[in-house]
Design a protein around this motif. Structure first.
Motif, PDB file in Angstrom:
ATOM      1  N   TRP A 117       0.823  -1.209   0.000  1.00  0.00           N
ATOM      2  CA  TRP A 117       0.000   0.000   0.000  1.00  0.00           C
ATOM      3  C   TRP A 117       0.859   1.262   0.000  1.00  0.00           C
ATOM      4  O   TRP A 117       0.599   2.198  -0.763  1.00  0.00           O
ATOM      5  CB  TRP A 117      -0.943  -0.015   1.194  1.00  0.00           C
ATOM      6  CG  TRP A 117      -1.583   1.328   1.475  1.00  0.00           C
ATOM      7  CD1 TRP A 117      -1.413   2.093   2.575  1.00  0.00           C
ATOM      8  CD2 TRP A 117      -2.486   2.046   0.630  1.00  0.00           C
ATOM      9  NE1 TRP A 117      -2.144   3.247   2.483  1.00  0.00           N
ATOM     10  CE2 TRP A 117      -2.811   3.241   1.294  1.00  0.00           C
ATOM     11  CE3 TRP A 117      -3.039   1.792  -0.629  1.00  0.00           C
ATOM     12  CZ2 TRP A 117      -3.659   4.193   0.743  1.00  0.00           C
ATOM     13  CZ3 TRP A 117      -3.894   2.744  -1.176  1.00  0.00           C
ATOM     14  CH2 TRP A 117      -4.204   3.916  -0.501  1.00  0.00           C
TER      15      TRP A 117
ATOM     16  N   ARG B  47       0.893   4.004  -2.915  1.00  0.00           N
ATOM     17  CA  ARG B  47       0.539   5.402  -2.648  1.00  0.00           C
ATOM     18  C   ARG B  47       1.646   6.341  -3.098  1.00  0.00           C
ATOM     19  O   ARG B  47       1.394   7.398  -3.690  1.00  0.00           O
ATOM     20  CB  ARG B  47       0.264   5.582  -1.159  1.00  0.00           C
ATOM     21  CG  ARG B  47      -0.293   6.954  -0.804  1.00  0.00           C
ATOM     22  CD  ARG B  47      -0.700   7.029   0.648  1.00  0.00           C
ATOM     23  NE  ARG B  47       0.462   7.005   1.532  1.00  0.00           N
ATOM     24  CZ  ARG B  47       0.376   7.143   2.860  1.00  0.00           C
ATOM     25  NH1 ARG B  47      -0.795   7.283   3.443  1.00  0.00           N
ATOM     26  NH2 ARG B  47       1.468   7.118   3.599  1.00  0.00           N
ATOM     27  N   LYS B  48       2.891   5.960  -2.799  1.00  0.00           N
ATOM     28  CA  LYS B  48       4.022   6.792  -3.203  1.00  0.00           C
ATOM     29  C   LYS B  48       4.113   6.880  -4.723  1.00  0.00           C
ATOM     30  O   LYS B  48       4.293   7.964  -5.286  1.00  0.00           O
ATOM     31  CB  LYS B  48       5.307   6.195  -2.629  1.00  0.00           C
ATOM     32  CG  LYS B  48       6.565   6.910  -3.084  1.00  0.00           C
ATOM     33  CD  LYS B  48       7.800   6.183  -2.575  1.00  0.00           C
ATOM     34  CE  LYS B  48       9.061   6.778  -3.196  1.00  0.00           C
ATOM     35  NZ  LYS B  48      10.269   6.035  -2.780  1.00  0.00           N
TER      36      LYS B  48
ATOM     37  N   SER C 113       1.181   8.965  -6.164  1.00  0.00           N
ATOM     38  CA  SER C 113       1.255  10.377  -5.800  1.00  0.00           C
ATOM     39  C   SER C 113       2.363  11.098  -6.548  1.00  0.00           C
ATOM     40  O   SER C 113       2.266  12.298  -6.800  1.00  0.00           O
ATOM     41  CB  SER C 113       1.457  10.539  -4.293  1.00  0.00           C
ATOM     42  OG  SER C 113       2.729  10.051  -3.902  1.00  0.00           O
TER      43      SER C 113
END
Length: 273
Positions: free
Chosen positions: A75, A79-80, A83
């Motif tokens: 996760w 997310r990194k 983003s």
């Protein structure tokens, strides 16, 4: 699956203590207990055996542990990665309220001139919270009066300022005034404590210069203010015999930050008063 539940499960399994897990997650102990109950209800099993000062994983908890670690790692990576597509021009800077109000507002205006096309985010929080955000890669740069204590953080002194005790003019001695505590870091607090007697209880504790300064007249108080800031306010006067304390200003970042080039460029912009 709520990733916050897994994050809480991993912290409790690491600390084996609901109270310490709560401190690490910046939650109340009851909130940590509630999250664990939620996760247990979703899975239909008990994950911990709870005895006083003896919290252990059940066999079900032991089985969940590697899955939880893999899921959280996946996760965070996802997310990194996602983003990054939207945040290549965004740059977040964190500091306490007092540092923003006295040292960084004009600097931020200068950054917009020096770094065209950048989108800046100014965050206000306590140092401990901002350090946590650095580690989680949710913050790119921290400006603070205290040097970092962790090897994975890089730092550079980007300026300094002087603090002195101020009250509403005319000047008076500290014994005639109510003390208002303006937070300038834990290392400064050790010096500050040496100036107070055991019976001196601050009438106000705040991290905001604006709040402290506004309450000086009503409380007939005194507080530590940056001299360059106070000198612009003619209604303020130095407390009689007040010493001036020089404080450094550090820029702190994650050594393996993805935005190391931006960090190096931004801290070259000199502070302006």
């Amino acid at each position: 699956m709520d990733t916050e539940l897994l994050k809480t499960f991993l912290e409790v399994s690491k600390t084996r203590h609901f109270g310490r897990a709560a401190e690490a997650l910046y939650l109340t102990q009851s909130a940590v207990s509630f999250r664990i109950r939620q996760l247990e209800n979703q899975l239909g099993v008990n994950l911990f055996t709870r005895h006083r000062n003896n919290i252990r994983l059940t066999s079900a908890g032991e089985r969940l542990l590697p899955y939880a670690e893999t899921l959280m790692s996946t996760w965070l990576t996802a997310r990194k990665d996602v983003s990054q597509a939207f945040r290549h021009n965004e740059f977040s800077i964190g500091a306490s309220a007092s540092v923003w109000e006295c040292m960084l507002s004009a600097w931020l205006r200068r950054l917009y001139y020096d770094h065209k096309g950048m989108q800046f985010e100014a965050r206000i929080a306590q140092r401990q919270s901002l350090v946590k955000q650095l580690h989680e890669r949710r913050l790119d740069l921290l400006i603070t009066t205290e040097a970092p204590k962790m090897d994975e953080l890089g730092s550079q002194i980007i300026g300094q300022f002087n603090l002195a005790l101020y009250c509403i003019a005319p000047a008076r001695s500290m014994s005639e005034l109510t003390y208002l505590r303006l937070e300038w870091g834990q290392d400064f607090q050790q010096y500050e404590t040496g100036l107070l007697s055991a019976d001196d209880v601050p009438a106000l504790t705040t991290s905001s210069v604006e709040i402290a300064a506004r309450l000086l007249p009503a409380l007939e108080g005194c507080t530590w203010l940056p001299t360059h800031w106070a000198e612009k306010h003619t209604h303020l006067a130095k407390v009689n015999d007040s010493l001036e304390i020089t404080r450094p200003l550090y820029a702190i970042w994650l050594q393996n930050s993805d935005k190391l080039n931006q960090v190096k460029a931004i801290i070259k912009t000199p502070l302006v008063e």
